[in-house]
Structures are given as structure tokens and as C-alpha cells.
Design a protein around this motif. Structure first.
Motif, PDB file in Angstrom:
ATOM      1  N   ASP A  79       0.878  -1.165   0.152  1.00 28.70           N
ATOM      2  CA  ASP A  79       0.034  -0.027  -0.377  1.00 28.70           C
ATOM      3  C   ASP A  79       0.776   1.184  -0.007  1.00 28.70           C
ATOM      4  N   PRO A  80       0.607   2.151  -0.761  1.00 28.89           N
ATOM      5  CA  PRO A  80       1.488   3.261  -1.222  1.00 28.89           C
ATOM      6  C   PRO A  80       1.413   4.152   0.220  1.00 28.89           C
ATOM      7  N   ALA A  81       0.157   4.353   1.005  1.00 27.45           N
ATOM      8  CA  ALA A  81       0.242   5.244   2.151  1.00 27.45           C
ATOM      9  C   ALA A  81       1.095   4.765   3.301  1.00 27.45           C
ATOM     10  N   ILE A  82       1.028   3.474   3.258  1.00 28.54           N
ATOM     11  CA  ILE A  82       2.200   2.694   4.420  1.00 28.54           C
ATOM     12  C   ILE A  82       3.649   2.851   3.881  1.00 28.54           C
ATOM     13  N   GLY A  83       3.719   2.983   2.678  1.00 26.48           N
ATOM     14  CA  GLY A  83       5.116   3.002   2.141  1.00 26.48           C
ATOM     15  C   GLY A  83       5.595   4.565   2.564  1.00 26.48           C
ATOM     16  N   ASP A  84       4.489   5.633   2.420  1.00 26.91           N
ATOM     17  CA  ASP A  84       4.821   6.970   2.754  1.00 26.91           C
ATOM     18  C   ASP A  84       5.053   7.115   4.068  1.00 26.91           C
ATOM     19  N   LEU A  85       4.406   6.280   4.931  1.00 24.06           N
ATOM     20  CA  LEU A  85       4.395   6.359   6.417  1.00 24.06           C
ATOM     21  C   LEU A  85       5.866   5.968   6.835  1.00 24.06           C
ATOM     22  N   VAL A  86       6.241   4.709   6.271  1.00 22.67           N
ATOM     23  CA  VAL A  86       7.606   4.324   6.552  1.00 22.67           C
ATOM     24  C   VAL A  86       8.714   5.471   6.317  1.00 22.67           C
ATOM     25  N   LYS A  87       8.510   6.208   5.293  1.00 20.28           N
ATOM     26  CA  LYS A  87       9.599   7.030   4.944  1.00 20.28           C
ATOM     27  C   LYS A  87       9.833   8.149   6.229  1.00 20.28           C
ATOM     28  N   LEU A  88       8.420   8.585   6.499  1.00 19.20           N
ATOM     29  CA  LEU A  88       8.484   9.465   7.621  1.00 19.20           C
ATOM     30  C   LEU A  88       9.312   8.822   8.838  1.00 19.20           C
ATOM     31  N   LEU A  89       8.692   7.588   9.368  1.00 26.01           N
ATOM     32  CA  LEU A  89       9.030   6.861  10.237  1.00 26.01           C
ATOM     33  C   LEU A  89      10.821   6.652  10.455  1.00 26.01           C
ATOM     34  N   ASN A  90      11.127   6.489   9.406  1.00 23.92           N
ATOM     35  CA  ASN A  90      12.652   6.365   9.116  1.00 23.92           C
ATOM     36  C   ASN A  90      13.372   7.787   9.879  1.00 23.92           C
ATOM     37  N   ARG A  91      12.650   8.823   9.554  1.00 24.77           N
ATOM     38  CA  ARG A  91      13.339   9.843  10.105  1.00 24.77           C
ATOM     39  C   ARG A  91      13.065  10.091  11.546  1.00 24.77           C
ATOM     40  N   HIS A  92      11.925  10.018  11.795  1.00 24.03           N
ATOM     41  CA  HIS A  92      11.688   9.934  13.243  1.00 24.03           C
ATOM     42  C   HIS A  92      12.495   8.863  14.088  1.00 24.03           C
ATOM     43  N   VAL A  93      12.741   7.720  13.812  1.00 25.46           N
ATOM     44  CA  VAL A  93      13.607   6.781  14.453  1.00 25.46           C
ATOM     45  C   VAL A  93      14.979   7.214  14.517  1.00 25.46           C
ATOM     46  N   ALA A  94      15.386   7.689  13.455  1.00 23.66           N
ATOM     47  CA  ALA A  94      16.773   8.151  13.446  1.00 23.66           C
ATOM     48  C   ALA A  94      16.998   9.070  14.433  1.00 23.66           C
TER      49      ALA A  94
END
Length: 205
Positions: A68-83
């Protein structure tokens, strides 16, 4: 002359909180989660067999960012938060990054709860809240030293959060929470009338 007396805080436990601030993405995620709840027969069967009031993809789907593209977009944001959280925790990652290990959706019906647990084999865990009706259960974090306190007295109700044995965080749509995976937590009973929807995840090193 009086000697200086100090009380220091030791062994800090971090809880990261942010806001997605993207109503369109939150709406897309809500629809995505409901679609998976309708179409994922294996997930519904697992949820029923394990007494989960509602639906979770935890044991049935392991490729949601690709589905799902929405979850793909979410993961990109989460990667930054986790970093950012990894920096806050002063992790020595030896030049590497934390990577998404697993991600699943949760659609909780009224009365649903999730008992205390940790997330073994991960470094950072977290949740994004997608739909939070009135009465939705809070997430409760437990002091990891609780079993060692023996004869220690209880804390006063007005004690700061850093001294409490349990800390409750009321969810809100768009809220991102991150914590170290060894931190024990649970979801309090959902007393709302509508579905409480969230996306949970683990990052490994």
C-alpha cells in the motif's frame, strides 16, 4: 559552610512523541487499515483464535509497505523519526542505521485491550495512531525497575512522570510514539463506541 547537596537522575528511559501533521495521509491510512481488516482472512482468523477483539495483521501480512502506497509513505516518515530518536538515545550504531523489521495494523473494537508485553529482538518500537474515538484506551508504560523495588513506598500522585511507576499516554490521531523495545507497555481497555486504529512497528539494528 554548608556542603552542596545534589540529587541526580540516573538511567533515563526515553519516550519520543511527534505528530504526523498530515491529515490526508492519516485519512488514507485509516482507509487502508479498514481494507486490510476486511480482506485479510488469515489475519481475522488469527485474531479470533487469539481472543483479539478486532483485527491485527501481526501474524498474517509482513509486506504492508509494498502492498500500500500510504504505508510506504508512512515508513519514509518513520525512518526519519526513528533516526532522531536514536540520536536522542545516544546509540552507537557503528555507522549503520536502524531498519524497519516489522509493521502491522490494529483495528480494535470496543472492549479490546492488549496486556503488558515487550518486543524482543528489536531496538526501537512504536505506534502511529490513525483513528482515535472518544474513550479510546491509553497506552501505559511500566517502570522497568518495578520488580526490584521491594520495600519502596508508593509515589505520590503529584510526582513527576519520571518518578511514577506507570505512565499513561492518551492517544490522538496522527500521534507518533517511539520507545526502546525492552520497555514493557500495554493498551488499556478501549471504552469508545467506534474502532481505534493504529499502526505498530519494530526497528532492528
Amino acid at each position: 559552610m554548608a556542603r552542596r547537596v545534589t540529587t541526580r537522575s540516573l538511567f533515563s528511559t526515553g519516550l519520543y512523541q511527534a505528530d504526523l501533521a498530515d491529515p490526508d495521509l492519516i485519512a488514507e491510512l485509516a482507509q487502508t487499515c479498514r481494507t486490510f481488516a476486511e480482506e485479510d482472512r488469515a489475519g481475522r482468523a488469527w485474531s479470533k483464535a487469539h481472543g483479539y477483539r478486532g483485527y491485527t495483521s501481526y501474524a498474517s501480512l509482513n509486506d504492508l509497505p509494498q502492498r500500500d502506497p500510504a504505508i510506504g509513505d508512512l515508513v519514509k516518515l518513520l525512518n526519519r523519526h526513528v533516526a532522531t530518536f536514536a540520536q536522542d538515545c545516544a546509540f552507537d550504531l557503528a555507522g549503520r542505521k536502524l531498519k524497519l523489521d516489522s509493521l502491522w495494523v490494529n483495528v480494535m473494537k470496543p472492549g479490546a485491550t492488549h496486556s503488558g508485553h515487550i518486543h524482543p529482538h528489536s531496538v526501537v518500537s512504536g505506534t502511529v495512531y490513525v483513528a482515535v474515538p472518544p474513550g479510546a484506551g491509553a497506552i501505559r508504560f511500566e517502570d522497568p525497575r518495578l520488580g526490584l523495588m521491594m520495600a519502596a513506598p508508593l509515589r505520590r500522585d503529584d510526582a513527576p512522570a519520571a518518578l511514577q511507576r506507570f505512565v499513561h499516554v492518551a492517544p490522538a490521531a496522527g500521534m507518533v510514539l517511539l520507545w526502546e523495545s525492552w520497555l514493557r507497555h500495554e493498551v488499556m481497555p478501549h471504552e469508545g463506541k467506534d474502532e481505534r486504529i493504529s499502526v505498530s512497528f519494530n526497528y532492528r539494528w
